[in-house]
Design an enzyme around this catalytic site. Structure first.
Site, short mmCIF file in Angstrom:
data_model
loop_
_atom_site.label_atom_id
_atom_site.label_comp_id
_atom_site.label_asym_id
_atom_site.label_seq_id
_atom_site.Cartn_x
_atom_site.Cartn_y
_atom_site.Cartn_z
N ASP A 166 52.35 82.18 1.10
CA ASP A 166 52.05 80.94 0.41
C ASP A 166 52.35 81.18 -1.06
OD1 ASP A 166 51.33 78.41 -0.33
OD2 ASP A 166 49.43 78.39 0.76
C1 BGC Z 1 50.37 75.28 -0.51
C2 BGC Z 1 51.43 75.29 0.57
C3 BGC Z 1 52.72 74.76 0.03
C4 BGC Z 1 53.13 75.62 -1.15
C5 BGC Z 1 54.42 75.21 -1.80
C6 BGC Z 1 50.85 75.98 -1.76
O1 BGC Z 1 49.97 75.79 -2.80
O2 BGC Z 1 49.20 75.90 -0.03
O3 BGC Z 1 50.99 74.52 1.66
O4 BGC Z 1 53.69 74.74 1.02
O5 BGC Z 1 52.12 75.54 -2.15
O6 BGC Z 1 54.28 74.01 -2.47
#
Ligand code: BGC
Length: 759
Positions: free
Chosen positions: A269
């Site tokens: 993530d």
């Molecule tokens: C979120 C993800 C997301 C990623 C990219 C993160 O903060 O938890 O779900 O895909 O950011 O935007």
């Protein structure tokens, strides 16, 4: 729907001397030859890469991309959010929207909405359509779907997930993944795993026993990988076993890549990679989103990623192995050959009439009719007046919520759709009723609406009440929204009840004596202590671009509602299984560096808890009415005694295993209009040697029936459907004894039962 190059390629293959699967081309290296298999291409490409090129593959080069191998013509790998639409472009190094003018997408419904369709075909349609949009925008990895289980109604991201039940989430995630990947776009299933709250999401260790892990929190991920064939998985921000999940050995090496044989990429993530050593050995393949802004001024900030210079140093001095690097680079190359360099890659399509129609159909199929005294479908005589009250009749909802925030070409609000539907024949008047969230922009996406309000709460209510005086019917459209502490990433809700004083508004409207319909728009369960005062109640969702049309289709009866709740709506938060701070949001324990969150309730979440404990709920899991009625009869099992008791290894296929029993039931549409019913099969194992829930969902089918029509619905059960997880033996166990097959219209409305013996 498919505008693929594969047909053209297939034709070429027939004509060409090289031919697909035939003699290979000598004029280009194997990795560039589309007639080679993905594995042949990986094997050919990998040794051509330098150490530095391999390492470069394993971390970002920008906020959403990794670099590929430019020297060899291997393209960049581009990711995009998110689960329900293609995110607008952001700046190279930053979260800020880039301000492009050609990236306004189709907003598909949020995933709790998709789950409420209980329709695998809708999930396939969703996956195909969003995959086409991703491909058109030249994205290789779609950061979704999300399948974390709704453990607490307060989780801010429930709207991005598929409800409280592992079987439902598993069944719904598989077609989504397949649909996306048909386009040569990898679905990245997130957030792996036991990531069930936003409060302190980067500093909380989930303490969960193995039985609970395997029975509740892993199945949807497993199904996405084993049955859906997902090419990517995203690690979550939280910890499990005291280790961050983006480099969690047990989750990624032992379970995902070990037991399930996952051969795709694990993506962190954004900012979830937290140290230099664990990502090297513990299953992470691509590090994304580690803060860059603060590092600028030091040359290329991406060189300071954990899997950049620190990794190179470790490889050079022998602390990290080349085999480990080759495994990561091989997986990343495999992903590139499956996506951007695949001969099957699509051109995609974007904001097409087909996508709008898909969004509308899915959104309409998801709407759940919770209560109806006959007020719905709306019937107002020509010349009459419909009073609409509530912010959610007007406020656009595709903007906000965190990383799933979208910039759409348009969004139909309920009020607009109501005006269209009544087309001047009925006066439609709107009163706000309360003020919720007046913001109209998020990350530079602006809806252009004006939500400022000068009236105070009492005046807003008084105005709505007085407007009701000459109305034939009052339609309240409220609920949550995508701002902080509502359905929103990064924060959890603070209460299960409606916010912004909406209950007072509803009660005041009910006191006018006018027929009252309440629509709750939310992505997570909202308690409804006011349910008695409304003539009809509808659960709406974040329906995306076409949300207003979809809602009004159901309100007017153009579409007969067929959605079912993908989670329980409890009477009160306190009734639920999560009752202590230890359980949620976690506590600090001496000697532990992070917050500890104990899943003390074990497997008893959602209806497993309420059913087993006999606690009444407002609306049960699986519940939803129709404008027609259905009669169930003649539930039968194919065999009174079946063989199949025994153990199943964790590495074996579950879910797609051999059928041991078939359950059939006859369902008749006994009402006046055509409609669809979600027929649900629950299994009870009353003779189990361990505690088991009163019943567990193990099958469902949505059947469409004309008035008077009857269909036989059939469910195949494999051994997995009868098993519980034995933590000590680390295997699934189906115990001999009597099982009950419970067929019904919801988890609390069992209409027909049959028993059988497992030997
Ligand atoms: C979120 C993800 C997301 C990623 C990219 C993160 O903060 O938890 O779900 O895909 O950011 O935007």
């Amino acid at each position: 729907m498919k505008n693929t190059v594969s047909a053209a390629l297939a034709a070429l293959c027939v004509l060409s001397a090289a031919g697909c699967g035939g003699p290979v081309r000598k004029d280009i290296p194997a990795y560039l030859d589309p007639s080679r298999t993905v594995e042949e291409r990986v094997a050919d490409a990998l040794p051509r890469l330098t150490l530095e090129e391999k390492v470069a593959l394993t971390h970002a080069q920008s906020k959403f991309s990794s670099p590929g191998v430019p020297r060899l013509g291997i393209p960049e790998l581009w990711c995009t959010d998110g689960p329900h639409g293609i995110r607008p472009e952001v700046l190279w190094d930053e979260w800020d929207q880039a301000g492009w003018t050609n990236d306004s997408c189709t907003a598909f419904p949020a995933l709790s909405c998709l789950a409420a369709t209980w329709d695998r075909e809708m999930s396939l349609l969703f996956g195909r359509s969003i995959g086409e949009e991703a491909r058109y925008r030249k994205k290789d990895i779609l950061l979704g779907p999300g399948v974390n289980i709704c453990r607490t109604p307060l989780n801010g991201r429930n709207f991005e997930y598929m409800g409280e039940d592992p079987f439902l989430a598993s069944a719904m995630v598989v077609p989504y993944v397949r649909g996306v990947q048909e386009n040569g776009v990898a679905a990245c299933v997130k957030h792996f795993a036991v990531n069930n709250q936003e409060t302190r999401r980067t500093a909380t260790n989930s303490v969960v026993d193995d039985r609970t892990l395997y029975e509740i929190y892993l199945p949807a991920f497993r199904a996405a990988v084993r049955e859906g064939g997902a090419w990517a998985v995203m690690g979550s921000y939280n910890l499990y076993n005291g280790q961050f999940n983006c480099h969690n050995k047990r989750l990624l090496c032992d379970i995902l890549k070990g037991e399930w044989g996952f051969d795709g990429v694990v993506v962190s993530d954004w900012g979830g990679c937290r140290n230099d050593d664990e990502p090297v050995t513990n299953g992470l393949d691509i590090e994304m989103g580690t803060g860059t802004n603060g590092l600028s001024g030091k040359g290329n900030p991406y060189d300071y990623y954990h899997l950049a210079n620190p990794y190179l140093e470790r490889l050079r001095d022998g602390r990290a192995s080349i085999e480990g690097l080759d495994d990561k680079a091989g997986r990343i190359l495999r992903t590139i050959f499956r996506t951007g360099m695949s001969p099957d890659v699509q051109y995609g399509s974007f904001t097409s009439p087909e996508h709008y129609a898909a969004a509308r159909k899915i959104a309409a199929e998801s709407i759940v009719l919770l209560k109806n005294d006959g007020t719905l479908p709306l019937h107002i005589a020509e010349g009459g007046k419909l009073l609409v009250v509530g912010e959610n009749a007007f406020k656009m909802q595709t903007v906000g919520g965190g990383s799933s925030n979208l910039k759409t070409k348009y969004e139909v609000i309920p009020l607009q759709a109501l005006h269209e539907a009544f087309d001047g024949k009925v006066k439609v008047q709107w009163e706000r009723g309360y003020v919720g969230d007046t913001s109209t922009s998020y990350n530079l996406v602006d809806t252009g609406q004006d939500l400022t309000e000068s009236r105070d709460a009492q005046t807003l209510i008084a105005d709505a009440v007085s407007a009701a005086a000459d109305a034939d019917l009052v339609l309240f459209i409220g609920g949550l929204n995508k701002s902080a502490n509502q359905d929103n990433e990064g924060t959890d809700r603070t209460q299960i009840e409606l916010p912004y004083g909406q209950e007072e508004v509803i009660r005041a409207l009910a006191a006018t004596g006018k027929p009252l319909v309440v629509v709750n728009i939310s992505g997570s369960p909202v308690a409804m202590p006011w349910a008695d005062v409304a003539g009809a109640i509808v659960q709406g969702w974040y329906g995306g671009t076409e949300s207003g049309h979809a809602l009004v289709d159901v309100l007017t009866g153009a579409v007969n509602p067929s959605g079912k709740l993908p989670f329980t709506v409890p009477c009160r938060l306190e009734d639920g299984p999560i009752r202590t701070e230890r359980q949620y949001p976690g506590i600090q324990v001496e000697g532990k560096p992070y917050w500890e969150e104990y899943y003390d309730e074990g497997i008893y979440i959602g209806y497993r808890w309420y059913d087993t404990k006999g606690i009444p709920v407002q609306f049960p899991f699986g519940y939803g009415l129709s404008y027609t009625t259905f009669e169930y009869s003649d539930a039968k099992v194919a065999r009174a005694v079946v063989k199949g008791a025994g153990k199943t290894a964790v590495t074996e296929a579950t879910g797609s295993g051999k059928t041991v029993q078939t359950v059939t039931v006859r369902v008749k549409n006994t009402g006046p209009v055509a409609g669809a019913e979600v027929v649900q099969l629950y299994i009870a194992d009353p003779e189990a040697s361990v505690d088991r829930p009163a019943k567990e969902l193990k099958g469902f089918r949505k059947v469409f029936l004309q008035p008077g029509e009857t269909k036989t619905v059939s469910f195949d059960l494999d051994r997995a459907a009868l098993s519980w997880f034995d933590a000590e033996g680390h295997c699934w166990v189906a115990e001999p004894g009597t099982f009950q097959a419970l067929v019904g219209s919801s988890s609390a409305d069992i209409r027909a039962t049959a028993s059988f013996e497992l030997k």
